[in-house]
Design a protein around this motif. Sequence first.
Motif, short mmCIF file in Angstrom:
data_model
loop_
_atom_site.label_atom_id
_atom_site.label_comp_id
_atom_site.label_asym_id
_atom_site.label_seq_id
_atom_site.Cartn_x
_atom_site.Cartn_y
_atom_site.Cartn_z
N SER A 27 0.66 -1.13 -0.05
CA SER A 27 -0.14 -0.07 0.05
C SER A 27 0.84 1.27 0.20
N GLY A 85 -4.40 4.69 10.28
CA GLY A 85 -5.66 4.93 9.44
C GLY A 85 -6.42 6.27 9.32
N LEU A 89 -6.98 9.09 6.83
CA LEU A 89 -8.07 9.90 6.35
C LEU A 89 -8.22 11.06 6.44
N HIS A 184 -5.90 7.39 -4.58
CA HIS A 184 -6.70 5.94 -4.29
C HIS A 184 -5.74 5.40 -3.55
N LEU A 187 -6.20 6.30 0.08
CA LEU A 187 -7.13 5.77 0.74
C LEU A 187 -6.99 4.43 0.86
N ALA A 188 -6.64 3.39 -0.08
CA ALA A 188 -6.07 2.04 0.20
C ALA A 188 -5.27 1.79 1.52
N ALA A 190 -5.28 3.86 4.23
CA ALA A 190 -6.04 4.09 5.40
C ALA A 190 -7.00 3.17 5.57
N ILE A 191 -7.43 2.35 4.45
CA ILE A 191 -8.35 1.20 4.69
C ILE A 191 -7.58 0.14 5.17
N LEU A 194 -6.95 0.54 8.84
CA LEU A 194 -8.15 0.43 9.96
C LEU A 194 -8.50 -1.19 9.83
N VAL A 195 -8.25 -1.98 8.87
CA VAL A 195 -8.56 -3.29 8.72
C VAL A 195 -7.56 -4.13 9.79
#
Length: 203
Positions: A27, A85, A89, A184, A187-188, A190-191, A194-195
């Motif tokens: 990422s 994360g 964001l 993008h 954003l990936a 950050a996701i 968080l995951v």
Amino acid sequence: MGHYILFFTSCLVFAFVPGPAMLYTISRTVAEGKGAGFRVVVGIFCGSQVHVIIAAIGAASLLLTSPVLFNILRFAGGGYFLYLGLRKLYHIWVEGAGVGRKASVRPSSFKESLLVEVLNPKSSLFYLAFIPQFLPQEAAHPVLMLFVIGTIANFIMSLGDALIVLISSIIKKHLLGVGNYERHGQLAVAIIFLVLGGVVIFG
């Protein structure tokens, strides 16, 4: 000879097993470029060396006998993922609102990857379980030998991480195009943070 082949083969297999470090490396590379990806690899290597030292001196065994200590490290690591994360964001929102300028490569790549790896207690357990299997019975200095074995294993797996950076960079260049891939990619990141934070804490 077969013992060494098994060792190197095992290291290569573990190097390409998907996990938090691999997802993080991919990422950051896609979001910020090859330079940031290689800084992540160095940070993960240094963080893993901390776990190698812990495993070599036997301190990692405390994590097996002390659920409280393990949970403290687990929540610290998961909390740090969630923090990264949410911060990512926030930066995306600020950039989208035109409040600040975007930096293509952040200087925190090394620091973040170092902390991501250090705050993963499962890494200590991995080295504690893995490197003693390859300790020669006649080793005069077992702690030093465990450190050497762990360092070699860490280096081999870091070479795998470096290869992943190169592959991710090629994919970014030739398949993702030149449009908004950086946004993008951010954003990936950050996701994924968080995951991973949720997986570390609740997994």
